[in-house]
Design a protein around this motif. Structure first.
Motif, PDB file in Angstrom:
ATOM      1  N   GLU A  72      50.074 101.194  48.412  1.00  0.00           N
ATOM      2  CA  GLU A  72      50.680 100.957  49.724  1.00  0.00           C
ATOM      3  C   GLU A  72      49.636 101.073  50.835  1.00  0.00           C
ATOM      4  O   GLU A  72      49.637 100.286  51.783  1.00  0.00           O
ATOM      5  CB  GLU A  72      51.806 101.965  49.968  1.00  0.00           C
ATOM      6  N   ARG A  76      48.658  97.973  53.377  1.00  0.00           N
ATOM      7  CA  ARG A  76      48.787  98.098  54.832  1.00  0.00           C
ATOM      8  C   ARG A  76      47.428  97.908  55.515  1.00  0.00           C
ATOM      9  O   ARG A  76      47.347  97.279  56.581  1.00  0.00           O
ATOM     10  CB  ARG A  76      49.374  99.463  55.169  1.00  0.00           C
ATOM     11  N   ARG A 456      52.739 102.733  58.577  1.00  0.00           N
ATOM     12  CA  ARG A 456      53.925 101.888  58.708  1.00  0.00           C
ATOM     13  C   ARG A 456      53.969 101.265  60.101  1.00  0.00           C
ATOM     14  O   ARG A 456      53.411 101.821  61.041  1.00  0.00           O
ATOM     15  CB  ARG A 456      55.197 102.720  58.481  1.00  0.00           C
TER      16      ARG A 456
END
Length: 489
Positions: A72, A76, A456
């Motif tokens: 992840e 990102r 995020r």
């Protein structure tokens, strides 16, 4: 090395050079001799040229095409590098360097014009800044010029989305303000002299109470308080008025919120796109929750009152309860950074509308002061008495930060959500604040938000921390409960 590793190594050095450029900006506002303005502008422009060349290096496109994410974090990272590359390749190197040089010069010209209350000395420079920002927006835009600039500070946000949120907020804010200002009992302003050195000593105590790591930071004076840097070098600034200690103390706590966010990011993300706050709205959520929901709470102001009495003696406030009311006193003042929680968002809405009109060409710089003064009188019921209390008060437009202002109100909204979730999850916050420690709250914020950096997107960062999508309702509910209690509504 894999393509991802080659790209990550290249990005590491670009991020490090960007940190150096930021440090030059910090120095310009704190330590640099006034006579060095022109030289510093050339230095910053030269460094921006190097950074722009790296951010548009054609090898990035090749690395992105070949890189494969295995986690992840890597996915990102690739997304953020691609976003930066796509935006920067649309901006000519000439424009990037010209903007860097002009906004460096503009900052000094603005500061002098502000000190001398002389808009005419600054307006020609601001006209040039606006012209270049319009040009930059045209390079970046897929339709809306202002949204293209807003996306730099709050990726994914649009002026229509924010305008709709402001339209929902304004009626409740204005109605509550009218009830507060109409209350029978109104707290008096402080009437005492608070020496600078003592204010700064208490400001340092407050910064420590909120978890600021002094081994990785420092406090200096600036015309306009700000924070700078991150990781192991996250610096803060403040300013002092000897008649108003709250200016210094709460500016310091506000900037500590920014700096603690940067200090709290996972060290593994350092010199990567994940190694800084994900957006200015999320950044403001940290500074505003530190300053307001925590720093202006009754438990913390009760503790601060005792420190003030110890430091200044009898300064005309009889009790912790009276002090809490004065700290949260509602008055339609001129200065955004000193505004109470009810008026603050109205300041932002004014700036949001004016800067959007400047970028789209609906408003010209020559008409800005008149437009500001008319809007301020309409929104606050007070006539602007001098330019430093009006359109010259903020540094943002001089340094080209168009699209930044609405993130302050978005940060307030995010802070409202975080405060609701945090207090539901963590018992004992108020008891600890009453003892001069924000640790239970700041530990929760670090674990649920700060450590994740840019992992995020902004709204997803808030939703991950809170467990629900961001909305303005918790902020408005908090404000109504707080000020109804203070003013006996």
């Amino acid at each position: 090395m894999t393509a991802y590793q080659e790209l990550a190594a290249f990005q590491h050095d670009t991020e490090a050079l960007g940190a150096i450029a930021e440090r030059l900006g910090w120095d310009q506002e704190t330590m640099m001799p006034r006579g060095a303005t022109d030289q510093r502008a050339d230095e910053i422009a030269a460094l921006e040229g190097v950074l722009h060349a790296r951010r548009t290096d054609p090898r990035i496109e090749d690395w992105l095409a070949r890189a494969e994410a295995t986690s992840e974090v890597e996915a990102r990272t690739l997304d953020l590098i691609a976003r930066s590359y796509n935006r920067n390749t649309r901006i000519p190197a000439r424009l990037a360097a010209e903007l860097a040089r002009l906004t460096s010069l503009s900052q000094g010209i603005w500061a002098e014009a502000r000190a001398n209350e002389d808009p005419s000395a600054f307006l020609p420079t601001l006209e040039e800044v606006v012209r270049l920002k319009r040009e930059e927006a045209e390079c970046l835009s897929n339709g809306d010029l202002y949204d293209a600039l807003l996306d730099d500070y709050e990726p994914g946000a649009t002026h229509r989305q924010l305008g709709a949120m402001f339209d929902r907020m304004r009626p409740r804010l204005v109605a509550l303000r009218e009830r507060v200002l109409g209350a029978e009992t109104q707290p008096a302003a402080l009437n005492h002299v608070f020496p600078e050195a003592t204010q700064l000593r208490i400001a340092r105590i407050c910064a420590t109470a909120f978890g600021y790591d002094w081994t990785r930071g420092r406090l200096d004076m600036a015309v306009h308080p700000f924070s700078s840097g991150g990781g192991n070098d996250a610096r803060i600034t403040t300013r002092v008025s000897e008649s108003d200690p709250f200016n210094c103390l709460y500016s310091t706590i506000h900037e500590v919120g920014h700096a603690c966010y940067e200090q709290g990011i996972d060290p593994a993300y350092r010199f990567t796109p994940l190694g800084r706050g994900v957006s200015m709205g999320v950044h403001e959520s940290q500074s505003r929750i530190y300053e307001n929901q925590l720093g202006r709470s009754a438990p913390f102001t009760g503790w601060l009152y005792q420190r003030m009495v110890e430091a200044f003696g009898d300064f005309g406030v009889a009790s912790p309860e009276a002090f809490h009311a004065i700290v949260n006193r509602v008055t339609p003042g001129f200065i955004r950074t000193e505004a109470d929680e009810l008026h603050y968002n109205l300041h932002i809405m004014l700036r949001f509308d004016l800067e959007r009109d400047l970028i789209t060409g609906k408003l010209e710089v020559t008409d800005l002061e008149e437009a500001w003064n008319a809007r301020f009188a309409a929104d606050f019921g007070v006539a602007v008495d001098r330019p430093s209390h009006g359109f010259l008060q903020d540094v943002h437009w001089p340094v080209g930060l168009f699209g930044y202002f609405p993130t302050y109100s978005l940060g307030n909204v995010y802070a409202g959500c975080l405060n609701q979730a945090m207090r539901a999850a963590v018992p004992g916050i108020d008891a600890s604040l009453a003892q001069g420690s924000a640790a239970p709250a700041t530990d929760w914020l670090r674990a649920h938000l700060q450590t994740h950096g840019g992992l995020r997107p902004p709204a997803a960062t808030i939703e991950h921390a809170c467990g629900f999508a961001p909305t303005e309702v918790p902020l408005l509910d908090y404000l109504e409960a707080k000020f109804s209690a203070i003013y006996g509504l």
